[in-house]
Design an enzyme around this catalytic site. Structure first.
Site, PDB file in Angstrom:
ATOM      1  N   ILE A  59       0.890  -1.327  -0.122  1.00  0.00           N
ATOM      2  CA  ILE A  59       0.137  -0.037  -0.090  1.00  0.00           C
ATOM      3  C   ILE A  59       1.090   1.294   0.044  1.00  0.00           C
ATOM      4  O   ILE A  59       2.102   1.236   0.593  1.00  0.00           O
ATOM      5  CB  ILE A  59      -0.823  -0.018   1.237  1.00  0.00           C
ATOM      6  CG1 ILE A  59      -1.759   1.236   1.225  1.00  0.00           C
ATOM      7  CG2 ILE A  59      -0.203  -0.173   2.636  1.00  0.00           C
ATOM      8  CD1 ILE A  59      -2.876   1.116   2.520  1.00  0.00           C
ATOM      9  N   SER A  60       0.750   2.274  -0.932  1.00  0.00           N
ATOM     10  CA  SER A  60       1.613   3.177  -1.065  1.00  0.00           C
ATOM     11  C   SER A  60       1.570   4.365   0.157  1.00  0.00           C
ATOM     12  O   SER A  60       0.468   4.138   0.827  1.00  0.00           O
ATOM     13  CB  SER A  60       1.124   4.110  -2.398  1.00  0.00           C
ATOM     14  OG  SER A  60       1.424   3.297  -3.630  1.00  0.00           O
ATOM     15  N   ALA A  61       2.645   4.796   0.452  1.00  0.00           N
ATOM     16  CA  ALA A  61       2.759   6.014   1.588  1.00  0.00           C
ATOM     17  C   ALA A  61       1.408   6.975   1.243  1.00  0.00           C
ATOM     18  O   ALA A  61       1.469   7.352  -0.118  1.00  0.00           O
ATOM     19  CB  ALA A  61       3.788   6.482   1.510  1.00  0.00           C
TER      20      ALA A  61
END
Length: 207
Positions: A59-61
């Protein structure tokens, strides 16, 4: 018991250093990121960094999700194609800006797609459409799209995605095999792309 709402608000406030769009910041403050991450990572849900979600994906920052939303310049009613559903968090943030029924997302891994659908339904984003498939082929049945973005890195914008984006529409993706750059491209009348470089990034590769 964790005060998730307060943690979301604090995260959104911290992102003001990088993102100016108040609608994007409100979207980050609205989506319950802790429900999209694995249980053993939940304590880090509002840390501004990527987290593993299984199947070799992340999950992206939050800052990257927010920056991509701002660069895409999303508006209510825009039809959006997302390549790489992952856990569904990025799609949910997009849905806050354009409306859940306008988001179409393609995920390569069936297990991730199933989990994402379940989480999106549970968090009020059930109208987001998710299908399993090869993201490089897009989702032609719902084209043309006003905005198309990839949550994974590609050597270049795949031709089917360019084709499925309308004239004057915008594509956004991490581009590059080794060193990746976040590239925003506006589709011209002749089908070519007018591109801008928004800096170095690091994403998992498109499969």
């Amino acid at each position: 018991m964790a005060d998730w709402g307060r943690q979301r608000s604090r995260l959104s406030d911290r992102l003001r250093e990088r993102v100016a769009d108040e609608d994007v910041l409100a979207a980050i403050a609205s989506v319950p990121r802790h429900q999209f991450v694995p249980d053993d990572k939940r304590h880090d849900a509002y840390a501004d960094r990527p987290l593993p979600i299984g199947s070799g994906q992340t999950i992206s920052a939050p800052h990257m999700v927010a920056i991509m939303a701002e660069v895409l310049d999303l508006s209510t009613g825009d039809r959006v194609l997302e390549v790489g559903t992952g856990c569904g968090y990025h799609a949910a943030v997009t849905a806050e800006l354009v409306g859940p029924g306008n988001v179409y997302s393609v995920e390569y891994h069936a297990s991730l797609a199933d989990d994402a659908r379940e989480t999106l339904e549970a968090t009020g984003y059930g109208d987001i459409s998710v299908r399993v498939g090869d993201g490089k082929e897009g989702w032609p049945e719902h084209a043309p799209y006003d905005r198309t973005y990839l949550t994974c890195a590609a050597p270049e914008f795949p031709a089917p995605l360019v084709e499925q984006t309308r004239e004057d529409g915008v594509l956004l993706a991490p581009i590059g095999d080794g060193q990746q750059r976040l590239i925003r491209a506006e589709k011209q009348a002749d089908g070519t792309l007018d591109s801008e470089d928004h800096g170095g990034v690091r994403f998992v590769p498109l499969q």
